[in-house]
Design a protein around this motif. Sequence first.
Motif, PDB file in Angstrom:
ATOM      1  N   TYR A  21      19.774   0.036  19.207  1.00  0.00           N
ATOM      2  CA  TYR A  21      18.970   1.171  19.662  1.00  0.00           C
ATOM      3  C   TYR A  21      17.748   1.402  18.778  1.00  0.00           C
ATOM      4  CZ  TYR A  21      22.848   2.572  22.732  1.00  0.00           C
ATOM      5  OH  TYR A  21      23.813   2.634  23.702  1.00  0.00           O
ATOM      6  N   PHE A  22      17.514   0.503  17.816  1.00  0.00           N
ATOM      7  CA  PHE A  22      16.434   0.690  16.861  1.00  0.00           C
ATOM      8  C   PHE A  22      15.431  -0.469  16.902  1.00  0.00           C
ATOM      9  CE2 PHE A  22      20.053   3.028  15.360  1.00  0.00           C
ATOM     10  CZ  PHE A  22      19.541   4.171  14.773  1.00  0.00           C
ATOM     11  N   SER A  23      14.227  -0.143  16.479  1.00  0.00           N
ATOM     12  CA  SER A  23      13.189  -1.159  16.327  1.00  0.00           C
ATOM     13  C   SER A  23      12.402  -0.873  15.040  1.00  0.00           C
ATOM     14  CB  SER A  23      12.241  -1.138  17.526  1.00  0.00           C
ATOM     15  OG  SER A  23      11.216  -2.089  17.360  1.00  0.00           O
ATOM     16  N   PRO A  24      12.339  -1.872  14.121  1.00  0.00           N
ATOM     17  CA  PRO A  24      13.029  -3.156  14.170  1.00  0.00           C
ATOM     18  C   PRO A  24      14.541  -2.980  14.044  1.00  0.00           C
ATOM     19  CG  PRO A  24      12.039  -2.828  12.029  1.00  0.00           C
ATOM     20  CD  PRO A  24      11.531  -1.716  12.886  1.00  0.00           C
ATOM     21  N   PHE A  38      12.979   2.578  13.687  1.00  0.00           N
ATOM     22  CA  PHE A  38      12.672   3.622  14.655  1.00  0.00           C
ATOM     23  C   PHE A  38      13.726   3.682  15.759  1.00  0.00           C
ATOM     24  CE2 PHE A  38       8.421   2.047  13.164  1.00  0.00           C
ATOM     25  CZ  PHE A  38       8.189   3.092  12.298  1.00  0.00           C
ATOM     26  N   LEU A  39      14.319   4.846  15.955  1.00  0.00           N
ATOM     27  CA  LEU A  39      15.290   5.054  17.017  1.00  0.00           C
ATOM     28  C   LEU A  39      14.531   5.146  18.337  1.00  0.00           C
ATOM     29  CD1 LEU A  39      18.167   5.623  17.956  1.00  0.00           C
ATOM     30  CD2 LEU A  39      17.821   8.033  17.331  1.00  0.00           C
ATOM     31  N   LYS A  40      14.823   4.225  19.242  1.00  0.00           N
ATOM     32  CA  LYS A  40      14.051   4.137  20.484  1.00  0.00           C
ATOM     33  C   LYS A  40      14.835   4.552  21.726  1.00  0.00           C
ATOM     34  CE  LYS A  40      15.209  -0.777  21.033  1.00  0.00           C
ATOM     35  NZ  LYS A  40      14.679  -2.159  21.150  1.00  0.00           N
ATOM     36  N   ASN A  41      16.143   4.792  21.595  1.00  0.00           N
ATOM     37  CA  ASN A  41      16.964   5.146  22.741  1.00  0.00           C
ATOM     38  C   ASN A  41      16.779   6.619  23.089  1.00  0.00           C
ATOM     39  OD1 ASN A  41      19.608   6.190  24.016  1.00  0.00           O
ATOM     40  ND2 ASN A  41      19.792   3.966  24.216  1.00  0.00           N
ATOM     41  N   ARG A  42      16.138   6.882  24.211  1.00  0.00           N
ATOM     42  CA  ARG A  42      15.791   8.262  24.568  1.00  0.00           C
ATOM     43  C   ARG A  42      17.034   9.125  24.798  1.00  0.00           C
ATOM     44  NH1 ARG A  42      11.408  11.135  25.916  1.00  0.00           N
ATOM     45  NH2 ARG A  42      11.673  12.915  27.327  1.00  0.00           N
ATOM     46  N   SER A  94       0.830  -1.190   0.000  1.00  0.00           N
ATOM     47  CA  SER A  94       0.000   0.000   0.000  1.00  0.00           C
ATOM     48  C   SER A  94       0.871   1.248   0.000  1.00  0.00           C
ATOM     49  CB  SER A  94      -0.889  -0.008   1.251  1.00  0.00           C
ATOM     50  OG  SER A  94      -1.444   1.252   1.468  1.00  0.00           O
ATOM     51  N   ARG A  95       0.516   2.206  -0.817  1.00  0.00           N
ATOM     52  CA  ARG A  95       1.302   3.437  -0.903  1.00  0.00           C
ATOM     53  C   ARG A  95       1.277   4.189   0.416  1.00  0.00           C
ATOM     54  NH1 ARG A  95       3.898   6.657  -4.082  1.00  0.00           N
ATOM     55  NH2 ARG A  95       3.729   8.912  -3.922  1.00  0.00           N
ATOM     56  N   GLY A  96       0.193   4.074   1.160  1.00  0.00           N
ATOM     57  CA  GLY A  96       0.098   4.790   2.430  1.00  0.00           C
ATOM     58  C   GLY A  96       0.671   4.026   3.591  1.00  0.00           C
ATOM     59  N   ARG A  97       1.158   2.819   3.353  1.00  0.00           N
ATOM     60  CA  ARG A  97       1.637   1.992   4.457  1.00  0.00           C
ATOM     61  C   ARG A  97       2.831   1.165   3.991  1.00  0.00           C
ATOM     62  NH1 ARG A  97      -2.353  -2.435   7.193  1.00  0.00           N
ATOM     63  NH2 ARG A  97      -0.826  -3.579   8.406  1.00  0.00           N
ATOM     64  N   PRO A  98       4.004   1.796   3.804  1.00  0.00           N
ATOM     65  CA  PRO A  98       5.162   1.098   3.260  1.00  0.00           C
ATOM     66  C   PRO A  98       5.721   0.075   4.227  1.00  0.00           C
ATOM     67  CG  PRO A  98       5.806   3.263   4.017  1.00  0.00           C
ATOM     68  CD  PRO A  98       4.312   3.195   4.153  1.00  0.00           C
ATOM     69  N   PRO A  99       6.191  -1.073   3.727  1.00  0.00           N
ATOM     70  CA  PRO A  99       6.783  -2.081   4.590  1.00  0.00           C
ATOM     71  C   PRO A  99       8.217  -1.711   4.927  1.00  0.00           C
ATOM     72  CG  PRO A  99       6.920  -2.786   2.338  1.00  0.00           C
ATOM     73  CD  PRO A  99       6.185  -1.474   2.329  1.00  0.00           C
ATOM     74  N   ASN A 100       8.921  -2.579   5.615  1.00  0.00           N
ATOM     75  CA  ASN A 100      10.239  -2.255   6.120  1.00  0.00           C
ATOM     76  C   ASN A 100      11.307  -2.174   5.042  1.00  0.00           C
ATOM     77  OD1 ASN A 100      11.765  -1.602   8.450  1.00  0.00           O
ATOM     78  ND2 ASN A 100      12.807  -3.552   8.231  1.00  0.00           N
ATOM     79  N   PHE A 101      11.000  -2.555   3.777  1.00  0.00           N
ATOM     80  CA  PHE A 101      12.026  -2.452   2.747  1.00  0.00           C
ATOM     81  C   PHE A 101      12.430  -1.001   2.524  1.00  0.00           C
ATOM     82  CE2 PHE A 101       8.304  -1.880   0.011  1.00  0.00           C
ATOM     83  CZ  PHE A 101       8.690  -0.811  -0.745  1.00  0.00           C
ATOM     84  N   SER A 102      11.588  -0.060   2.978  1.00  0.00           N
ATOM     85  CA  SER A 102      11.893   1.355   2.805  1.00  0.00           C
ATOM     86  C   SER A 102      13.005   1.806   3.731  1.00  0.00           C
ATOM     87  CB  SER A 102      10.636   2.207   3.077  1.00  0.00           C
ATOM     88  OG  SER A 102      10.237   2.068   4.420  1.00  0.00           O
TER      89      SER A 102
END
Length: 286
Positions: A179-182, A26-30, A14-22
């Motif tokens: 420090y990232f997810s995934p 997400f950087l999760k380390n505060r 879906s164009r509005g919901r790209p999968p992880n190949f993009s």
Amino acid sequence: MSRKIHKNNGKKTSRGRPPNFSGQHFLKNRKVLCEMVERAKVSAADTVLDLGAGKGALTTLLMQKAGKVWAVEYDARLVELLKKKTAGSLNTKIIHGDIMQFCLPKGKFVVVSNIPYAITTPIMKKLLSNPCSGMQRGIIVMEKGAARRFTSRIIKDAYVLAWRMWFDIHYIRDISRNYFSPRPSVDSAMIQITRKKDSLIPYKDYRFFLGLAEYALQNPKAPLDYALKGLFTPPQIRCLKKDINVSADIPVGEIHEEQWKGIFKAMVRFVPYPCWPKAKKGNETH
């Protein structure tokens, strides 16, 4: 909603919901997120762009410091999450769209972002390949290999050399993939970008300098004499090397940007305009 098949995996997406190949990690380390905001010296006078805002971990920190925050996100689900997290904030604008189609602010702006791996170079070109843009400074987290390439002492890409005539780009530090997810398969890095107080080349000469850089860097390991052969005469090259203080056998990829300023000035002075190298089509502006 339109759908298309990406050759990366052959699956419909879906164009509005790209999968992880993009390349969306997400950087999760505060602690790192706070460091980014601190290093960027974000203040109430700044308009700050968060490109690929994701779940808003960085956006929510920025909106506490900046005058305005523009958070750009492609995934429709994440856009809704961002709107919820920033509800009630008068200084934050959530933009649902493709980063590469997004129009940069007309005024001065700062970039503080953890950008998608897959479009790292296109994003950097968008930000830095128009020296007349309002880009002032930035703290950007990206894939480590790209960060090394953009900040290396040895320059292999003409567009990177062009950036350095107007911007200082420094490698700050490594950032663990944990420090990232995934979790990505490679580490990331933080770089700092600052517009030079005094540009080395006039903004109006961007496409002319890029043409010179593309011409000379066809083989970054080649000696300067060979790289400039056909543009300058041998006597001109000898004088030029003396003027910019380089040795006879230095590879063209190791020439410093201050020395490139001298090379460009020599081209303007001694080479007839019709003989100036032309930048490849599509590379003049981004």
